[in-house]
Design a protein around this motif. Structure first.
Motif, PDB file in Angstrom:
ATOM      1  N   TYR A  53       0.823  -1.209   0.000  1.00  0.00           N
ATOM      2  CA  TYR A  53       0.000   0.000   0.000  1.00  0.00           C
ATOM      3  C   TYR A  53       0.857   1.259   0.000  1.00  0.00           C
ATOM      4  O   TYR A  53       0.485   2.264  -0.618  1.00  0.00           O
ATOM      5  CB  TYR A  53      -0.976   0.005   1.181  1.00  0.00           C
ATOM      6  CG  TYR A  53      -2.191  -0.844   0.915  1.00  0.00           C
ATOM      7  CD1 TYR A  53      -3.068  -0.528  -0.120  1.00  0.00           C
ATOM      8  CD2 TYR A  53      -2.467  -1.971   1.664  1.00  0.00           C
ATOM      9  CE1 TYR A  53      -4.174  -1.298  -0.389  1.00  0.00           C
ATOM     10  CE2 TYR A  53      -3.578  -2.753   1.410  1.00  0.00           C
ATOM     11  CZ  TYR A  53      -4.422  -2.411   0.382  1.00  0.00           C
ATOM     12  OH  TYR A  53      -5.518  -3.182   0.117  1.00  0.00           O
ATOM     13  N   ALA A  54       2.005   1.235   0.660  1.00  0.00           N
ATOM     14  CA  ALA A  54       2.918   2.384   0.615  1.00  0.00           C
ATOM     15  C   ALA A  54       3.442   2.581  -0.802  1.00  0.00           C
ATOM     16  O   ALA A  54       3.565   3.720  -1.278  1.00  0.00           O
ATOM     17  CB  ALA A  54       4.075   2.180   1.588  1.00  0.00           C
ATOM     18  N   LYS A  57       0.788   4.249  -2.925  1.00  0.00           N
ATOM     19  CA  LYS A  57       0.663   5.688  -2.691  1.00  0.00           C
ATOM     20  C   LYS A  57       1.741   6.471  -3.434  1.00  0.00           C
ATOM     21  O   LYS A  57       1.557   7.655  -3.695  1.00  0.00           O
ATOM     22  CB  LYS A  57       0.741   5.989  -1.196  1.00  0.00           C
ATOM     23  CG  LYS A  57      -0.526   5.638  -0.451  1.00  0.00           C
ATOM     24  CD  LYS A  57      -0.397   5.922   1.014  1.00  0.00           C
ATOM     25  CE  LYS A  57      -0.592   7.393   1.252  1.00  0.00           C
ATOM     26  NZ  LYS A  57      -0.718   7.716   2.692  1.00  0.00           N
ATOM     27  N   ASP A  63      -2.846  10.496  -7.215  1.00  0.00           N
ATOM     28  CA  ASP A  63      -3.205  11.713  -6.509  1.00  0.00           C
ATOM     29  C   ASP A  63      -4.418  12.398  -7.134  1.00  0.00           C
ATOM     30  O   ASP A  63      -5.157  13.100  -6.463  1.00  0.00           O
ATOM     31  CB  ASP A  63      -2.021  12.677  -6.470  1.00  0.00           C
ATOM     32  CG  ASP A  63      -0.882  12.161  -5.618  1.00  0.00           C
ATOM     33  OD1 ASP A  63       0.249  12.617  -5.822  1.00  0.00           O
ATOM     34  OD2 ASP A  63      -1.135  11.318  -4.736  1.00  0.00           O
ATOM     35  N   TYR A  69      -7.160   7.142  -3.565  1.00  0.00           N
ATOM     36  CA  TYR A  69      -6.171   7.518  -2.558  1.00  0.00           C
ATOM     37  C   TYR A  69      -6.743   7.357  -1.154  1.00  0.00           C
ATOM     38  O   TYR A  69      -6.078   6.874  -0.244  1.00  0.00           O
ATOM     39  CB  TYR A  69      -5.724   8.961  -2.816  1.00  0.00           C
ATOM     40  CG  TYR A  69      -4.479   9.357  -2.098  1.00  0.00           C
ATOM     41  CD1 TYR A  69      -3.238   8.886  -2.508  1.00  0.00           C
ATOM     42  CD2 TYR A  69      -4.522  10.206  -1.002  1.00  0.00           C
ATOM     43  CE1 TYR A  69      -2.084   9.246  -1.855  1.00  0.00           C
ATOM     44  CE2 TYR A  69      -3.373  10.573  -0.335  1.00  0.00           C
ATOM     45  CZ  TYR A  69      -2.156  10.091  -0.765  1.00  0.00           C
ATOM     46  OH  TYR A  69      -1.028  10.443  -0.105  1.00  0.00           O
ATOM     47  N   GLN A  70      -8.014   7.746  -0.954  1.00  0.00           N
ATOM     48  CA  GLN A  70      -8.659   7.578   0.351  1.00  0.00           C
ATOM     49  C   GLN A  70      -8.824   6.103   0.691  1.00  0.00           C
ATOM     50  O   GLN A  70      -8.655   5.704   1.848  1.00  0.00           O
ATOM     51  CB  GLN A  70     -10.017   8.267   0.364  1.00  0.00           C
ATOM     52  CG  GLN A  70      -9.937   9.767   0.407  1.00  0.00           C
ATOM     53  CD  GLN A  70     -11.308  10.406   0.330  1.00  0.00           C
ATOM     54  OE1 GLN A  70     -12.280   9.756  -0.040  1.00  0.00           O
ATOM     55  NE2 GLN A  70     -11.386  11.690   0.677  1.00  0.00           N
ATOM     56  N   ASP A  73      -5.604   4.802   1.932  1.00  0.00           N
ATOM     57  CA  ASP A  73      -5.383   5.236   3.323  1.00  0.00           C
ATOM     58  C   ASP A  73      -6.185   4.390   4.306  1.00  0.00           C
ATOM     59  O   ASP A  73      -5.675   3.987   5.346  1.00  0.00           O
ATOM     60  CB  ASP A  73      -5.754   6.710   3.482  1.00  0.00           C
ATOM     61  CG  ASP A  73      -4.707   7.645   2.907  1.00  0.00           C
ATOM     62  OD1 ASP A  73      -3.556   7.200   2.723  1.00  0.00           O
ATOM     63  OD2 ASP A  73      -5.048   8.816   2.644  1.00  0.00           O
ATOM     64  N   THR A  76      -4.653   0.991   4.533  1.00  0.00           N
ATOM     65  CA  THR A  76      -3.406   1.062   5.302  1.00  0.00           C
ATOM     66  C   THR A  76      -3.701   1.111   6.797  1.00  0.00           C
ATOM     67  O   THR A  76      -3.080   0.394   7.584  1.00  0.00           O
ATOM     68  CB  THR A  76      -2.593   2.300   4.881  1.00  0.00           C
ATOM     69  OG1 THR A  76      -2.313   2.212   3.486  1.00  0.00           O
ATOM     70  CG2 THR A  76      -1.286   2.389   5.646  1.00  0.00           C
ATOM     71  N   MET A  77      -4.682   1.927   7.201  1.00  0.00           N
ATOM     72  CA  MET A  77      -5.035   2.001   8.621  1.00  0.00           C
ATOM     73  C   MET A  77      -5.607   0.672   9.115  1.00  0.00           C
ATOM     74  O   MET A  77      -5.315   0.247  10.235  1.00  0.00           O
ATOM     75  CB  MET A  77      -6.036   3.137   8.853  1.00  0.00           C
ATOM     76  CG  MET A  77      -5.413   4.506   8.722  1.00  0.00           C
ATOM     77  SD  MET A  77      -6.500   5.836   9.271  1.00  0.00           S
ATOM     78  CE  MET A  77      -7.634   5.940   7.910  1.00  0.00           C
ATOM     79  N   ARG A  80      -2.760  -1.776   9.463  1.00  0.00           N
ATOM     80  CA  ARG A  80      -1.898  -1.350  10.571  1.00  0.00           C
ATOM     81  C   ARG A  80      -2.529  -1.770  11.904  1.00  0.00           C
ATOM     82  O   ARG A  80      -1.840  -2.190  12.830  1.00  0.00           O
ATOM     83  CB  ARG A  80      -1.705   0.164  10.525  1.00  0.00           C
ATOM     84  CG  ARG A  80      -0.666   0.648  11.515  1.00  0.00           C
ATOM     85  CD  ARG A  80      -0.406   2.133  11.397  1.00  0.00           C
ATOM     86  NE  ARG A  80       0.177   2.434  10.103  1.00  0.00           N
ATOM     87  CZ  ARG A  80      -0.174   3.476   9.348  1.00  0.00           C
ATOM     88  NH1 ARG A  80      -1.093   4.315   9.763  1.00  0.00           N
ATOM     89  NH2 ARG A  80       0.414   3.684   8.194  1.00  0.00           N
ATOM     90  N   THR A 114      -9.639   4.229  12.082  1.00  0.00           N
ATOM     91  CA  THR A 114     -10.005   3.545  10.850  1.00  0.00           C
ATOM     92  C   THR A 114     -11.505   3.618  10.610  1.00  0.00           C
ATOM     93  O   THR A 114     -11.946   3.837   9.474  1.00  0.00           O
ATOM     94  CB  THR A 114      -9.541   2.072  10.891  1.00  0.00           C
ATOM     95  OG1 THR A 114      -8.148   2.033  11.197  1.00  0.00           O
ATOM     96  CG2 THR A 114      -9.770   1.383   9.573  1.00  0.00           C
ATOM     97  N   ALA A 117     -12.368   7.063   9.317  1.00  0.00           N
ATOM     98  CA  ALA A 117     -11.965   7.258   7.928  1.00  0.00           C
ATOM     99  C   ALA A 117     -12.832   6.436   6.974  1.00  0.00           C
ATOM    100  O   ALA A 117     -13.112   6.853   5.855  1.00  0.00           O
ATOM    101  CB  ALA A 117     -10.498   6.889   7.760  1.00  0.00           C
TER     102      ALA A 117
END
Length: 196
Positions: A53-54, A57, A63, A69-70, A73, A76-77, A80, A114, A117
């Motif tokens: 995922y990094a 991005k 972008d 992009y959201q 994120d 990723t959260m 994590r 998370t 978001a």
């Protein structure tokens, strides 16, 4: 014409990375009849997913599309949070209760972030993530209580052992003639009263 080719390559790269992340998340989930994975192995797999995922991005054309992009994120959260949970499980397995409790608390914070978001995005994947996070939240609560109880019992046992050691060490020899103890070294010898 070159920008169309660039868009196609970027689109292929992002879908490829997404497919790898989806496959790895499928591997992480245990299947019926399969060998249960150790928490350390799951942490490594979640590290790989987070790295994917990094990398997604870093793709410059993402972008422009805010929804993608959201979603990256939110994913990723989510991963994590799962990674933090399994790190806490590793500490719990090693009887490192206090670190496990702190990591479970951090996991709860990740869950709240998370969920906040993910509520902005309306998709089937975010709904399943929210359901998974609610189940994980219940698991975290029970594991945190278990770790807290184990830490409390461990401190109680240590205190009792220390009381026994300190009370035995300061006893006079005349007071402990009725008891037999096999002494291992000179430091365990009782105190002899000095005569006037």
């Amino acid at each position: 014409m070159p920008w169309i080719l660039n868009e196609a390559v970027v689109s292929t790269q992002s879908t490829g990375a997404q497919q790898v992340a989806d496959r790895l998340s499928g591997v992480v989930e245990t299947r019926a009849g399969s060998k249960i994975a150790r928490p350390e192995d799951l942490v490594r797999l979640y590290d790989i997913i987070l790295q994917n995922y990094a990398d997604m991005k870093d793709i410059s054309s993402l972008d422009k599309d805010g929804n993608t992009y959201q979603m990256i994120d939110v994913n990723t959260m989510f991963y994590r949070t799962k990674r933090c949970f399994y790190i806490a499980e590793c500490h719990l397995g090693q009887s490192n209760w206090l670190n496990a409790i702190v990591l479970y608390d951090k996991c709860s914070e990740h869950i709240e972030q998370t969920e906040q978001a993910a509520t902005g995005l309306q998709s089937n994947k975010t709904q399943s993530m929210i359901e998974d996070l609610q189940v994980l939240s219940k698991q975290i609560y029970s594991q945190r209580c278990s770790a807290h109880a184990s830490a409390f019992l461990q401190t109680q046992l240590v205190e009792e052992e220390m009381k026994e050691i300190s009370s035995d060490k300061n006893k006079m020899l005349a007071d402990s003639l009725e008891e037999f103890k096999l002494l291992k070294n000179e430091n365990d010898l009782p105190t002899i009263a000095t005569l006037p």
